[in-house]
Design a protein around this motif. Structure first.
Motif, PDB file in Angstrom:
ATOM      1  N   UNK A  84      66.508  -9.414  24.415  1.00  0.00           N
ATOM      2  CA  UNK A  84      67.462  -9.818  23.382  1.00  0.00           C
ATOM      3  C   UNK A  84      66.910  -9.559  21.984  1.00  0.00           C
ATOM      4  N   UNK A  85      65.621  -9.826  21.790  1.00  0.00           N
ATOM      5  CA  UNK A  85      65.006  -9.587  20.482  1.00  0.00           C
ATOM      6  C   UNK A  85      65.014  -8.100  20.133  1.00  0.00           C
ATOM      7  N   UNK A  86      64.704  -7.263  21.112  1.00  0.00           N
ATOM      8  CA  UNK A  86      64.700  -5.823  20.860  1.00  0.00           C
ATOM      9  C   UNK A  86      66.100  -5.307  20.571  1.00  0.00           C
ATOM     10  N   UNK A  87      67.087  -5.884  21.220  1.00  0.00           N
ATOM     11  CA  UNK A  87      68.472  -5.481  20.977  1.00  0.00           C
ATOM     12  C   UNK A  87      68.962  -5.985  19.623  1.00  0.00           C
ATOM     13  N   UNK A 100      67.784 -11.155  12.125  1.00  0.00           N
ATOM     14  CA  UNK A 100      66.602 -10.632  12.825  1.00  0.00           C
ATOM     15  C   UNK A 100      65.943  -9.530  11.998  1.00  0.00           C
ATOM     16  N   UNK A 101      64.600  -9.571  11.903  1.00  0.00           N
ATOM     17  CA  UNK A 101      63.858  -8.461  11.300  1.00  0.00           C
ATOM     18  C   UNK A 101      62.737  -8.028  12.240  1.00  0.00           C
ATOM     19  N   UNK A 132      74.209 -15.582  20.146  1.00  0.00           N
ATOM     20  CA  UNK A 132      74.361 -16.924  20.709  1.00  0.00           C
ATOM     21  C   UNK A 132      73.453 -17.099  21.923  1.00  0.00           C
ATOM     22  N   UNK A 133      73.385 -16.089  22.772  1.00  0.00           N
ATOM     23  CA  UNK A 133      72.508 -16.156  23.944  1.00  0.00           C
ATOM     24  C   UNK A 133      71.039 -16.193  23.515  1.00  0.00           C
ATOM     25  N   UNK A 134      70.721 -15.468  22.456  1.00  0.00           N
ATOM     26  CA  UNK A 134      69.357 -15.472  21.923  1.00  0.00           C
ATOM     27  C   UNK A 134      68.931 -16.897  21.549  1.00  0.00           C
ATOM     28  N   UNK A 191      57.346  -1.995  25.773  1.00  0.00           N
ATOM     29  CA  UNK A 191      57.370  -1.452  24.415  1.00  0.00           C
ATOM     30  C   UNK A 191      58.666  -0.687  24.171  1.00  0.00           C
ATOM     31  N   UNK A 192      59.214  -0.848  22.973  1.00  0.00           N
ATOM     32  CA  UNK A 192      60.470  -0.136  22.693  1.00  0.00           C
ATOM     33  C   UNK A 192      60.176   1.189  22.007  1.00  0.00           C
TER      34      UNK A 192
END
Length: 265
Positions: free
Chosen positions: A111-114, A18-19, A133-135, A264-265
């Motif tokens: 999930x993407x933010x994590x 992930x980036x 895996x959940x992603x 927003x994170x």
């Protein structure tokens, strides 16, 4: 990983990498391809992706799946913040074989933010491995969205369609397109439908609406966008927008902006 080039990490011994990257308005990533499949998520801003098969518009809270090896150009509208998931071919068997815009659920967003802040070689056994895996499971479960304009393979038609995507307008008629392609109207319509799966009029409207989506997200007024594209009135434009995208322009984009700001994170 944040603000990192995935080219340095594509051989990492993990199925998913992930980036997260931020881009200024009007930034263009030149044509390129990846070893891995890519889920390009627009956390904020609007992204347009162009391949040999078509043009895809990715508003906030949507994402585009790009299979491994597909050459693509990426254009940013407004300030764009992305989260990209890169998946090894062996782990992407449940994902589409062609580019596809998908919806993004609250769970997938979270999930993407994590995942973007996990170590590059995260532990396969344990929480981090389960997050990844959940992603993948959640990506595969997302619905496809009609946010693309396919490009015909024929070089004559492809050239004309690319020009129309760059400057879409409803008044560009089928006879003019056929003449420019050096074809009869009948031959043009038959080949166009064969190679795009759409009539020219439906394709032209799709190109106009996706261009409108990009402009509206950048803050252009609905009335001005409707006039520029050749709609007879704002109400006619809104009706076409609702018919294709499922909501009026103000509601569609208002929902995007509320979701983007609230998550927003």
């Amino acid at each position: 990983m944040r603000n990192a080039r995935v080219i340095h990490y594509e051989d990492t011994p993990r199925d998913v990498v992930i980036t997260g990257n931020d881009y200024p308005p009007h930034y263009v990533l030149p044509r390129h391809a990846h070893k891995r499949g890519q889920l390009l998520y627009a956390a904020t801003g609007v992204v347009t992706v162009i391949t040999d098969e078509g043009s895809w518009v990715v508003p906030p809270r949507r994402a585009l799946w790009i299979p491994a090896g597909v050459a693509h150009e990426v254009r940013m509208s407004g300030a764009v913040s992305t989260r990209s998931t890169y998946v090894r071919h062996e782990a992407a068997t449940a994902l589409p074989a062609h580019c596809r815009v998908i919806g993004v659920s609250l769970l997938l967003h979270a999930l993407l933010l994590e995942a973007v802040d996990l170590p590059i070689e995260y532990a396969l056994e344990g929480r981090d491995g389960r997050v990844m895996a959940l992603l993948l499971d959640e990506i595969a479960a997302m619905p496809a969205l009609p946010l693309n304009t396919p490009l015909p393979r024929d070089p004559r038609l492809s050239r004309l369609c690319r020009a129309l995507i760059a400057a879409p307008a409803l008044e560009i008629d089928i006879d003019a397109m056929a003449h420019k392609a050096g074809m009869s109207r009948r031959s043009f319509t038959r080949l166009f439908r064969q190679q795009t799966g759409m009539s020219f009029s439906a394709w032209r409207q799709q190109a106009c609406l996706l261009a409108a989506l990009t402009r509206l997200a950048a803050g252009d007024a609905i009335t001005q966008v409707a006039m520029d594209l050749g709609y007879s009135s704002t109400s006619a434009f809104s009706a076409a927008f609702r018919r294709v995208l499922g909501a009026s322009p103000s509601r569609y984009l208002g929902s995007d902006q509320r979701n983007a700001s609230s998550m927003a994170d």
